[in-house]
Design an enzyme around this catalytic site. Structure first.
Site, short mmCIF file in Angstrom:
data_model
loop_
_atom_site.label_atom_id
_atom_site.label_comp_id
_atom_site.label_asym_id
_atom_site.label_seq_id
_atom_site.Cartn_x
_atom_site.Cartn_y
_atom_site.Cartn_z
N TYR A 11 3.30 -13.42 -24.27
CA TYR A 11 2.02 -13.75 -23.64
C TYR A 11 0.92 -12.77 -24.02
CZ TYR A 11 4.41 -17.30 -21.08
OH TYR A 11 5.12 -18.43 -20.79
N VAL A 12 1.21 -11.49 -23.89
CA VAL A 12 0.19 -10.48 -24.17
C VAL A 12 -0.10 -10.40 -25.68
CG1 VAL A 12 -0.23 -7.98 -24.10
CG2 VAL A 12 0.58 -9.17 -22.06
N ASP A 31 7.80 -9.57 -34.40
CA ASP A 31 8.64 -9.72 -33.20
C ASP A 31 10.09 -9.74 -33.68
OD1 ASP A 31 7.89 -11.09 -30.13
OD2 ASP A 31 9.98 -11.04 -30.78
N LYS A 36 9.33 -16.83 -33.16
CA LYS A 36 7.93 -16.52 -32.80
C LYS A 36 7.15 -16.07 -34.04
CE LYS A 36 8.77 -15.48 -27.95
NZ LYS A 36 8.74 -14.56 -26.84
N TYR A 256 -14.69 1.17 0.32
CA TYR A 256 -14.48 1.89 1.58
C TYR A 256 -13.01 1.88 1.98
CZ TYR A 256 -16.19 3.98 5.87
OH TYR A 256 -16.45 4.86 6.88
N TYR A 257 -12.53 2.99 2.50
CA TYR A 257 -11.13 3.18 2.92
C TYR A 257 -10.17 3.32 1.73
CZ TYR A 257 -12.45 1.58 7.65
OH TYR A 257 -13.03 1.44 8.89
N CYS A 268 -10.00 2.26 17.37
CA CYS A 268 -10.01 0.84 16.98
C CYS A 268 -8.85 0.44 16.07
CB CYS A 268 -11.33 0.52 16.29
SG CYS A 268 -12.71 0.74 17.40
N LYS A 324 -12.42 11.54 13.30
CA LYS A 324 -13.17 11.67 12.05
C LYS A 324 -14.42 12.51 12.30
CE LYS A 324 -15.82 7.38 12.31
NZ LYS A 324 -16.14 6.10 11.71
N ARG A 331 -9.47 9.99 20.44
CA ARG A 331 -8.40 9.04 20.79
C ARG A 331 -7.59 8.70 19.53
NH1 ARG A 331 -11.88 4.52 23.72
NH2 ARG A 331 -13.43 5.36 22.28
#
Ligand SMILES: NC(=O)c1ccc[n+]([C@@H]2O[C@H](COP(=O)([O-])OP(=O)(O)OC[C@H]3O[C@@H](n4cnc5c(N)ncnc54)[C@H](O)[C@@H]3O)[C@@H](O)[C@H]2O)c1
Length: 437
Positions: A11-12, A31, A36, A256-257, A268, A324, A331
């Site tokens: 494939y590649v 190959d 092929k 973000y994160y 939260c 943070k 909490r």
């Protein structure tokens, strides 16, 4: 225009041949599967894939695509060899490198007789360190020097089957893992016609990115499916939910994160994750991804504690205790769990938290502080300096502006940074270590 050999016509490899020929280069395929080779030498694709038949036929008709059963011919007729051989899982899960190592060995043997500089490109997905290993294999079989007579460049493939040609010609980015200026220049020339960012990194970064990408893609699929399974039980349209989810490009579909650092906490994330797991359990929906997130977070806190124990300091300081920076909310703070674990191991502890100190001065959060962390309050110091001068290990959980200078001025105090201060001069110092970078 470059002369390129491609090792591995699956494939590649086949997509690479068709697309590089379209960009005007000369391709020779090799190959171990002679069927092929025969197909490519006739201008036929070895795979079923959109647009590939036309690209192969056009490239062949223009005289830009050939194939051979001879490694020698492939290497001698090219300046760049792309390794596109398979790297399947071995029974224990690791990638089986036998095909790529055998192809590298064969290329090395031919390079012994080649007088011009050769670039070997690792296009297959391989674990970090394979570039170095292949360089050594080629060095030993060619009796030539890496960086002088040949160079190995890691260049992971990002295509998706089904839209492989389109992905090849329009990649999200091109990653080149090498420190060889000459090879990088050549590789840049190859990819310049594709309008996409070309990023140069170390070989190990280029090697691991593919694992990170695909693991994340797998996580996305399973996350969305678990949300779907919960929503279905609640008679909620999961597609509407996930399309709403994707509209938030600030927190959800964004960078973000995504910075490795310390564990999450706060009021939260832990609460609502627990709440969603409860809903799933109450509806008998199995959600192994959602239910393992909290375990992963706990493991990360434990990892920090293990590191502290390994460093072996008995007097420890923590800079930042709330969940943070910028808030007095403690909490579910991961820093508190770590502080308690450090105390539990019999270490002495000093703490500085700018926002807790402000809260105590202003008496904004006094009741919560006195009720929930009375055991930590006596350990609070008035300044970062007060902590640093009393301990032999400082754990950083917030980016405090005084810290870089304190690290520089206290060479006998060790600093374990859980958030990354992002000060390259500090990162060089022997008394500083990053937690997970
Ligand atoms: N298929 C994808 O969508 C995709 C996308 C990105 C990266 N990759 C990675 O690219 C690599 C190749 O994947 P693929 O799907 O094209 O594999 P594939 O199985 O389709 O093709 C691999 C080819 O390598 C040949 N080969 C084996 N040993 C060889 C040797 N010593 N010399 C020459 N050829 C040899 C095989 O005969 C086979 O034709 C893998 O590492 C894979 O993880 C695949």
């Amino acid at each position: 225009m470059a002369n390129i050999s491609v090792f591995g016509l699956g494939y590649v490899g086949c997509v690479g041949i068709g697309c590089f020929a379209k960009l005007g280069h000369n391709l020779i395929g090799y190959d171990i599967d002679s069927h092929k080779v025969e197909r490519v030498s006739k201008g036929l694709a070895t795979i079923v894939e959109r647009e590939i038949d036309d690209l192969m036929a056009e490239g062949h008709a223009a005289g830009r695509i050939t194939a051979t059963n001879s490694v020698e011919q492939a290497v001698m007729q090219s300046d760049i060899s792309f390794l596109c051989v398979g790297t399947p899982n071995a029974p224990d899960g690791q990638l089986d490198l036998s095909y790529i190592l055998s192809a590298s060995e064969n290329i090395g043997k031919v390079l012994r007789a080649k007088s011009t500089f050769h670039i070997v490109v690792i296009r297959s997905t391989v674990p970090p360190g394979t570039n170095e290993l292949i360089s050594k294999i080629i060095e030993s079989h060619s009796r030539k020097k890496a960086g002088v007579h040949f160079t190995v460049v890691s260049n992971p493939e990002f295509l998706r089957e089904g839209v492989a040609v389109a992905d090849f010609l329009n990649p999200p980015l091109t990653v080149l893992g090498s420190q060889d200026v000459k090879a990088l220049k050549k590789m840049r020339e190859l990819y310049e016609p594709l309008i996409c960012e070309i990023v140069e990194v170390t070989p190990k970064v280029a090697e691991i990115i593919k694992f990170v990408n695909n693991s994340y893609h797998a996580l996305k699929v399973t996350f969305a499916n678990e949300v779907g399974a919960i929503c279905k039980k609640l008679d909620i349209d999961s597609h509407q939910v996930m399309s709403l989810f994707c509209k938030d490009d600030q927190l959800n579909v964004s960078c973000y994160y995504f910075t490795p650092g310390f564990a999450y906490g706060g009021s939260c994330l832990p609460k609502d994750l627990k709440g969603l797991n409860y809903i799933a359990n109450s509806k008998q929906v199995k959600v192994p991804v959602l239910s393992s997130i909290s375990t992963s977070n706990q493991t990360h806190i434990y990892r920090a504690l293990e590191r502290v124990q390994h460093i072996g300091a008995r007097s420890v300081g923590i800079i930042g205790l709330t969940f943070k920076a910028g808030t007095d909310d403690f909490r579910n703070s991961a820093a508190i769990l770590l502080a308690e674990a450090i105390l539990g191991k019999g270490n002495s502890l000093r703490i500085y938290d700018r926002f807790l100190n402000i809260a105590r001065d202003k008496e904004t959060n006094l009741q919560d502080i006195n009720q929930n962390i009375p055991h930590l309050v006596p350990l609070l110091e008035a300044s970062v300096e007060d902590v640093v001068s009393k301990v032999s290990l400082v754990i950083i959980t917030v980016r405090n502006p005084e810290l870089p200078d304190l690290i520089r001025n206290h060479p006998n105090v060790h600093f374990l940074d859980l958030v990354r201060l992002k000060d390259p001069t500090v990162e060089e110092l022997p008394n500083y270590e990053g937690f997970c970078w």
